[in-house]
Design an enzyme around this catalytic site. Sequence first.
Site, PDB file in Angstrom:
ATOM      1  N   GLU A 520       0.801  -1.228   0.000  1.00 53.83           N
ATOM      2  CA  GLU A 520       0.000   0.000   0.000  1.00 53.83           C
ATOM      3  C   GLU A 520       0.834   1.278   0.000  1.00 53.83           C
ATOM      4  O   GLU A 520       0.715   2.113   0.899  1.00 53.83           O
ATOM      5  CB  GLU A 520      -0.969  -0.028   1.179  1.00 53.83           C
ATOM      6  N   GLU A 636      -6.197 -10.341  -2.124  1.00 56.71           N
ATOM      7  CA  GLU A 636      -7.041 -10.348  -0.918  1.00 56.71           C
ATOM      8  C   GLU A 636      -8.517 -10.282  -1.300  1.00 56.71           C
ATOM      9  O   GLU A 636      -9.272  -9.464  -0.768  1.00 56.71           O
ATOM     10  CB  GLU A 636      -6.673  -9.178   0.000  1.00 56.71           C
TER      11      GLU A 636
END
Length: 733
Positions: A520, A636
């Site tokens: 991220e 994910e």
Amino acid sequence: MKYKYIIPIIVSSLLAFASCDDNLMEWEKDPEHGAVTGAELPLELVEKISRYEPLKTYTDFVLGNGIGVDIYMSDEAYRKIVNENFDEVTPGYAMKHGAMVNSKGEINFTTIDAFIAKTKEAGLKVFGHTLVWHSNQNASYLNGLIAPTVIPGSSGTNILDLTPIKNGTFTGWTKYNSGKGITVIDNAGLATGTKAIKLEASATSSAAYNLQLTTPNVPIVTGHNYEVSFYIKSDQAGKGRISFNASLTNQYPYKDWLNTGSATEAFITTSSWQQVKIKLAPGDFAAASTSFQFNIDLGYLPNVAYLIDANTLAVVDLDAAAGVVNSLSNGTFNSGITGWTKANGDANALSLASAPNTYEGSGAMKVVNTVSDAANQWKTQINSLFTSTLTSGKEYTVSYMIRSEAAGSVRCSTTPSTNAHYQGDQTTSTTWKLIEWKFTGNGTETGLNFDLGGTAGTYYIDNVVVTSGATSGGGATSPITIEKTDAEKATLIGNAMQDWISKMMTHYKTSVFAWDVVNEPMKEDGTLRTGNEGDTATDYFSWIKYLGKDYAVTAFKLARQNGNTTDKLFINDYNLESRLDKCDGLIDYVKYIESKGATVDGIGTQMHIGLTTDKDKIAQMFQKLAASGKLIKISELDVRLGTNAPTVAQQASQAEMYQYVVDMYKKYIPAAQQYGITLWGVSDSVKEHVNWLPDESPNLWDANYVRKHAYKGTADGLAGKDVSKDFSGELKP
């Protein structure tokens, strides 16, 4: 023949860790599941789903699942479903910095070692998750590395008058053989904005006394012990000593000047601040001496410039300091927290902290407060009784050192609550702070409270002193706070990253062959995070804030250097399907990383999506990722429905969305670039969604661990067809 069998899979609970939401699921071992499962599917559909093979049967690429390590290790049924359905597992939390690194920066490999051994028995691969992120860090340890250095104040009153030094007049002081000059310099001391004495040796300086500053007479009390101390540094290697007038029996003593363990004639100075500290015993003074003077002799070497911090130059009467009586039996915590009790707060609110979470000495009091109630600070309250009830009419001073892991607040109060005294709220921060509070006794006070319920957080308290008639605590010379420079912070955090990544990659070199190296890095608009996004979570720490844009370059190089040349190293982010500009930004950042000499093998797209996620953008995202030429991983995947009791129609839509994502992945990502798909979590059990998507139903098994319609949709997508059309035999309508 009628087929009517359903495969119920009963497990405990699963770690559903929210990468994009920075939340950590709290795992529990209770085998009971949530009762809400949504509308029942038609029996014929249920029977079809029950006849499907395990998911990994239907694909040639890696099929993974984000799991809870504790549950996998402890629950056989849970472990069975994971082993049967998946090729690879990603630890949701247990492999992160926050889980593995302790307060001293040491890595505890025990949990993950046992986990990997167990997955090997099942033939599962482990995907390393994650090396560098801004959440789930041991932020307390990392922030501690770059925290300001706090130098304790003197242990008693400084009896050396520094006023002539601080005003630059040197009245009462003598400059013997002043070399190139002895002056006072503004903004040159240890702390920002403080003064220093500058002493410059001449080009011909060769003897200690060739550069000498002599103090005024310092009064002494017969039989008392004294301490002389100051901080000093030099622009190059230097040398110095302290000498004394005839009031001492040995005017040129050998001392352990720098606390190195050995006594020498002189001390060596460097470009870093060092403390010179020596003690003078009663026997060191000549008979009938009522005062003494000392010389700071720095003339040993030519052309050396020295700085002595003006705030730390002190002479302390140790016996006068020792004569100050603390009304608390334990204020240093060096032998534990005996005498302190939790009056209010959680069961684990009070404990003993050790270095590096002490102000000085070996212990400090640690208080964990989980409430934020500014009007009722007493909700977390720590108490100690005074050694005797306070005296009416006497003035008392309470002093203590305190810091918190994030911005916080504290106040003190007295017991009993009737006629109690209350200190005003005091702010706390990650830096140690001296707080003093004065009040006049009324003759009823029996104890002291620390009231910490105003702001949730973790607090460390040290050097608690309650005295009457005199100021205690920090002494006459207050603590000095020294901020680290940006360059120093970059070095410290760079070293911490190197230690963490190199040790992880080396330790798991023979067992983990694919990693999320950087997680991220992008903001929603496709620009790089800066570390100034305002996140206040206690486990938040931004590597880029201190290491700059190349932090990921360093991370990938370290992972490559310490792992295997064939390891697959990924960069991972979320919302790439909803913010195509973010997807573009991530791809551009990968190009930048590689332009700096590092190699990125793959890009992970998390895909925490819902039924309203734009399908066209999903397809466009995969096309953009495919064009990068990198391995592409859905890392994910889950599909939320907005309810924990979905209708039959919602379950059908969820199945269709799962299948669509798999279809688009296979359609647009060339086979050679398909690393695989990881589903985030197993079931809709309430216990799996305390923090991540509470009151939701995003997974392939329902709250009772029965396959949902989404299982069929996912399997059909992986197989590239409706698998159930190949079933033979009659299905009951």
